[in-house]
Design a protein around this motif. Sequence first.
Motif, PDB file in Angstrom:
ATOM      1  N   GLU A  88      14.645  -7.763  -2.845  1.00 63.60           N
ATOM      2  CA  GLU A  88      13.950  -7.220  -4.019  1.00 63.60           C
ATOM      3  C   GLU A  88      12.470  -7.014  -3.732  1.00 63.60           C
ATOM      4  N   ILE A  89      11.842  -7.992  -3.073  1.00 67.39           N
ATOM      5  CA  ILE A  89      10.423  -7.870  -2.739  1.00 67.39           C
ATOM      6  C   ILE A  89      10.210  -6.713  -1.765  1.00 67.39           C
ATOM      7  N   GLY A  90      11.021  -6.657  -0.724  1.00 67.90           N
ATOM      8  CA  GLY A  90      10.872  -5.593   0.272  1.00 67.90           C
ATOM      9  C   GLY A  90      11.077  -4.214  -0.318  1.00 67.90           C
ATOM     10  N   PHE A  91      12.089  -4.085  -1.159  1.00 68.22           N
ATOM     11  CA  PHE A  91      12.346  -2.795  -1.798  1.00 68.22           C
ATOM     12  C   PHE A  91      11.170  -2.394  -2.680  1.00 68.22           C
ATOM     13  N   ALA A  92      10.673  -3.320  -3.493  1.00 71.05           N
ATOM     14  CA  ALA A  92       9.555  -3.008  -4.388  1.00 71.05           C
ATOM     15  C   ALA A  92       8.312  -2.614  -3.596  1.00 71.05           C
TER      16      ALA A  92
ATOM     17  N   SER B 189       3.929  -4.458   2.384  1.00 68.20           N
ATOM     18  CA  SER B 189       4.821  -5.201   3.260  1.00 68.20           C
ATOM     19  C   SER B 189       4.231  -5.311   4.661  1.00 68.20           C
ATOM     20  N   ALA B 190       4.293  -6.507   5.236  1.00 64.42           N
ATOM     21  CA  ALA B 190       3.852  -6.706   6.619  1.00 64.42           C
ATOM     22  C   ALA B 190       4.873  -6.118   7.594  1.00 64.42           C
ATOM     23  N   HIS B 191       6.113  -5.990   7.150  1.00 61.62           N
ATOM     24  CA  HIS B 191       7.191  -5.456   7.985  1.00 61.62           C
ATOM     25  C   HIS B 191       7.990  -4.437   7.174  1.00 61.62           C
ATOM     26  N   PRO B 192       7.473  -3.210   7.043  1.00 60.66           N
ATOM     27  CA  PRO B 192       8.171  -2.190   6.247  1.00 60.66           C
ATOM     28  C   PRO B 192       9.613  -1.991   6.684  1.00 60.66           C
ATOM     29  N   MET B 193      10.484  -1.871   5.707  1.00 63.60           N
ATOM     30  CA  MET B 193      11.910  -1.598   5.881  1.00 63.60           C
ATOM     31  C   MET B 193      12.704  -2.772   6.448  1.00 63.60           C
TER      32      MET B 193
ATOM     33  N   ASP C  99       8.116  -1.387  -0.437  1.00 58.21           N
ATOM     34  CA  ASP C  99       8.285  -0.131   0.293  1.00 58.21           C
ATOM     35  C   ASP C  99       8.430   1.074  -0.632  1.00 58.21           C
ATOM     36  N   MET C 100       9.134   0.888  -1.742  1.00 61.83           N
ATOM     37  CA  MET C 100       9.292   2.022  -2.652  1.00 61.83           C
ATOM     38  C   MET C 100       7.978   2.355  -3.351  1.00 61.83           C
ATOM     39  N   ALA C 101       7.167   1.343  -3.634  1.00 56.49           N
ATOM     40  CA  ALA C 101       5.848   1.608  -4.222  1.00 56.49           C
ATOM     41  C   ALA C 101       5.005   2.429  -3.244  1.00 56.49           C
TER      42      ALA C 101
END
Length: 213
Positions: free
Chosen positions: A43-47, A103-107, A49-51
């Motif tokens: 959820e954190i990664g999606f939020a 994100s420090a590590h996108p995707m 990267d999508m932002a």
Amino acid sequence: MSRWFRVGALASVAFVLVVLGAALRPLVLPEAHTAASILNAVEIGFAQDMAAHHQQALIMVQRLDRGVDPTVLRLAQQLSDAQRIEIGTMLGWLRLADASPLSAHPMAWMHTDAATSQHHSNTSHANSDAMPGMATTAELDALAAARGHNAETLFLQLMFRHHQGGLAMARVADELLTSGPVKETARSMFQSQSQEAGVISVLLTQLGGQAPH
């Protein structure tokens, strides 16, 4: 009589101190248990990267020539308004979760067996860390310099590809998450961006352009 009064008074004071101590205990002595995380890693990664993905859509709209066809300009403004609202929602979730907006590590959240398979089936990027559908700096500069019909066509082509990338991300998030508002938003994004991609494709055809594959 005064003795019983003193005893009663002391008992009352003791009771007040006990109640006060219980009320202040969470402030003075932290609880031993650890609070459950508001958002999980997906959820954190999606939020995050999508932002970031949405932010580039706003840049595209900002760089679009204001003299283009009113239909294209109106669509661009509608896309901008919708994505600003979604950016606010996602950044709000990240603030509640005390997570960084970037994100420090996108995707990385997509790097599970199911997610990686889905990701590669929906984007031509060879690098799994690349955010699908994103325009290059050169493409954004070309959009800023374009005018009239060229600007319309380039904007729609870049935005169509951008939406295809967003669809890939939203689809994987929906598949990885079992429930909750982030899953619901990912599913809603998939539906709305599918419709928007269809409109963009139609406009491109009308303007004599072609949607990128």
